[in-house]
Scaffold this motif. Structure first.
Motif, PDB file in Angstrom:
ATOM      1  N   VAL A 238      19.746 -34.215   0.947  1.00 44.05           N
ATOM      2  CA  VAL A 238      20.180 -32.842   1.160  1.00 44.05           C
ATOM      3  C   VAL A 238      20.544 -32.303  -0.223  1.00 44.05           C
ATOM      4  O   VAL A 238      21.455 -32.806  -0.870  1.00 44.05           O
ATOM      5  N   ALA A 239      19.800 -31.294  -0.682  1.00 44.37           N
ATOM      6  CA  ALA A 239      19.900 -30.913  -2.092  1.00 44.37           C
ATOM      7  C   ALA A 239      19.583 -29.437  -2.275  1.00 44.37           C
ATOM      8  O   ALA A 239      19.237 -28.712  -1.331  1.00 44.37           O
ATOM      9  N   TYR A 240      19.727 -29.009  -3.520  1.00 47.99           N
ATOM     10  CA  TYR A 240      19.248 -27.708  -3.980  1.00 47.99           C
ATOM     11  C   TYR A 240      18.105 -27.950  -4.953  1.00 47.99           C
ATOM     12  O   TYR A 240      18.050 -28.977  -5.618  1.00 47.99           O
ATOM     13  N   ASN A 241      17.209 -26.966  -5.054  1.00 44.41           N
ATOM     14  CA  ASN A 241      16.086 -27.053  -5.977  1.00 44.41           C
ATOM     15  C   ASN A 241      16.277 -25.995  -7.060  1.00 44.41           C
ATOM     16  O   ASN A 241      16.260 -24.797  -6.771  1.00 44.41           O
ATOM     17  N   VAL A 242      16.498 -26.432  -8.286  1.00 42.70           N
ATOM     18  CA  VAL A 242      16.754 -25.517  -9.393  1.00 42.70           C
ATOM     19  C   VAL A 242      15.453 -25.268 -10.148  1.00 42.70           C
ATOM     20  O   VAL A 242      14.894 -26.176 -10.755  1.00 42.70           O
ATOM     21  N   GLN A 243      14.960 -24.021 -10.077  1.00 40.93           N
ATOM     22  CA  GLN A 243      13.764 -23.627 -10.804  1.00 40.93           C
ATOM     23  C   GLN A 243      14.183 -23.123 -12.180  1.00 40.93           C
ATOM     24  O   GLN A 243      15.054 -22.268 -12.294  1.00 40.93           O
ATOM     25  N   ALA A 244      13.563 -23.631 -13.228  1.00 37.38           N
ATOM     26  CA  ALA A 244      13.956 -23.272 -14.590  1.00 37.38           C
ATOM     27  C   ALA A 244      12.732 -22.961 -15.438  1.00 37.38           C
ATOM     28  O   ALA A 244      11.681 -23.591 -15.292  1.00 37.38           O
TER      29      ALA A 244
END
Length: 430
Positions: A238-244
């Motif tokens: 269970v996570a977040y996806n950080v687009q950079a």
């Protein structure tokens, strides 16, 4: 033997020098002080008007300087920042010896998340003015950051259905046992169990209603915006996806967005924001195969941005790789393919569609040739009963153009990881 002697504890430190004298002219806190003082906090979204009655508040400038100092020195905890206010000479100089407590620091960060994001945009603007950002070569990627929500408290429709089925079975068993019970104590225990299961059923029904109302696939109860995602191979969290998006000159982040979606629909928005930040479209962007989507390549083409996206392995591989799809030549004028054996594959003109139940159904033409029946290379080309079949959709020209870009710049794409993974490593180390 001679030793360096310590100062007496009743003497003023550093010969009684002021904080101004103790902070070197090239100390980074002077840059933080000048940067924050140059910002218009009201325009960025910080609240600066407070009522006159009650205890005076700390000005947002003071708390923002403390947060920026903490980010640069790996201090994120509000309690640790509070402690630094009492013992750190740099922080004392930066804040004018003010000492906000941890609740004030935490609430400031919580209530000003959007404004703090705007501060990051201003930092990027300053980096451009100082020519720390080249704006010629960018790399984009994502990284998963685990949420506080556990897998146990993440639900989808199938998981809720299993819980509801289990509860119904338990209620049915309890009803049968209640009908046969003669002891008052046993009856009371069964009634308590049934009431507990009924409350749990109501809870799961509310979760199911929430999924239906918002059209979501998952719901997380303790960290609502997080989602269960594939981290690696079959491992999920269970996570977040950080687009950079990172500039190549000094591996500096120019843009980021925290999402709860995978990469396939992210590249278009990343390129739009990069174009807005750099105020130009004459740059090259590098992405990995997770972003290899026709709609996103179309957006890049519309924006006029040259992109190099890694090409994933083909879904259907020929027994002999010399007969893979990339070795079939497409003739745009005739709308035909020519195979490595020289045979021509044509289409009947019918438009086929798949993935109808998804938000992005795909329409395509099919190409075949009757020469497959007697071709001596058939067993090396395909295992299909009816011979080789090629599907060409609307985005095939974009895929071909991307393949040409990657083939023409093999060394350029190899720089992607060294550019974009650099800040990810820094973030996770800290």
């Amino acid at each position: 033997m001679k030793f360096i002697h310590a100062c007496r504890r009743d003497q003023p430190p550093c010969g009684g020098a002021s904080l101004e004298a103790l902070i070197a002219p090239d100390n980074e806190v002077r840059l933080i002080d000048a940067f924050v003082d140059s910002l218009s906090l009201e325009k960025l979204g910080f609240r600066t008007d407070f009522p006159e009655n009650g205890r005076p508040a700390y000005h947002p400038t003071i708390l923002l300087k403390l947060l920026v100092y903490g980010y640069l020195n790996r201090i994120r905890s509000s309690r640790c920042l509070e402690r630094e206010c009492h013992r750190n000479l740099e922080v004392m100089w930066l804040l004018g010896q003010l000492t906000p407590d941890h609740n004030t620091i935490a609430n400031f960060r919580k209530h000003n998340s959007k404004a703090i994001t705007n501060v990051f945009r201003n930092a990027v603007r300053m980096a451009r003015q100082l020519q720390l950002i080249g704006g010629e070569l960018l790399a984009g990627d994502s990284t998963k950051l685990r949420a506080q929500n556990s897998k146990k408290n993440n639900y989808n429709r199938a998981k809720i259905a299993r819980h509801l089925l289990y509860i119904e079975q338990k209620l049915s068993e309890s009803n049968q046992a209640l009908a046969q019970a003669r002891d008052a104590v046993q009856v009371a225990q069964l009634a308590d169990n049934m009431a507990r299961h009924a409350r749990r059923r109501e809870y799961y029904l509310q979760l199911l209603q929430q999924l239906q109302e918002f059209g979501e696939d998952q719901v997380s109860t303790s960290d609502p915006e997080s989602r269960q995602m594939i981290i690696r191979n079959t491992i999920t969290e269970v996570a977040y996806n950080v687009q950079a998006t990172v500039d190549a000159r000094h591996c500096l982040l120019i843009d980021y967005q925290v999402t709860n979606h995978n990469d396939c629909k992210a590249m278009g928005n990343m390129l739009r924001r990069a174009k807005s930040i750099l105020r130009k479209h004459s740059f090259t962007a590098l992405f990995d195969k997770g972003y290899y989507t026709g709609t996103e390549l179309e957006i890049a083409q519309q924006l006029g941005i040259r992109t190099l996206v890694a090409i994933p392995a083909p879904a259907a591989v020929a027994p002999d790789q010399a007969y893979n799809l990339e070795h079939f030549i497409y003739d745009r004028a005739k709308n035909t393919y020519t195979c490595p054996e020289g045979h021509t594959l044509t289409t009947n003109g019918h438009v086929y569609t798949k993935n109808l139940n998804r938000s992005n159904p795909t329409s395509f033409h099919q190409y075949r040739t009757k020469a497959c029946k007697t071709c001596p290379a058939r067993t090396r080309c395909t295992t299909a009963k009816n011979g080789k079949l090629i599907e060409r959709n609307l985005y095939s020209p974009l895929f071909e153009k991307n393949r040409q870009n990657v083939a023409a710049n093999p060394e350029l794409y190899k720089r992607r990881q060294a550019i974009v993974e650099h800040p990810f490593g820094t973030i996770k180390r800290q």
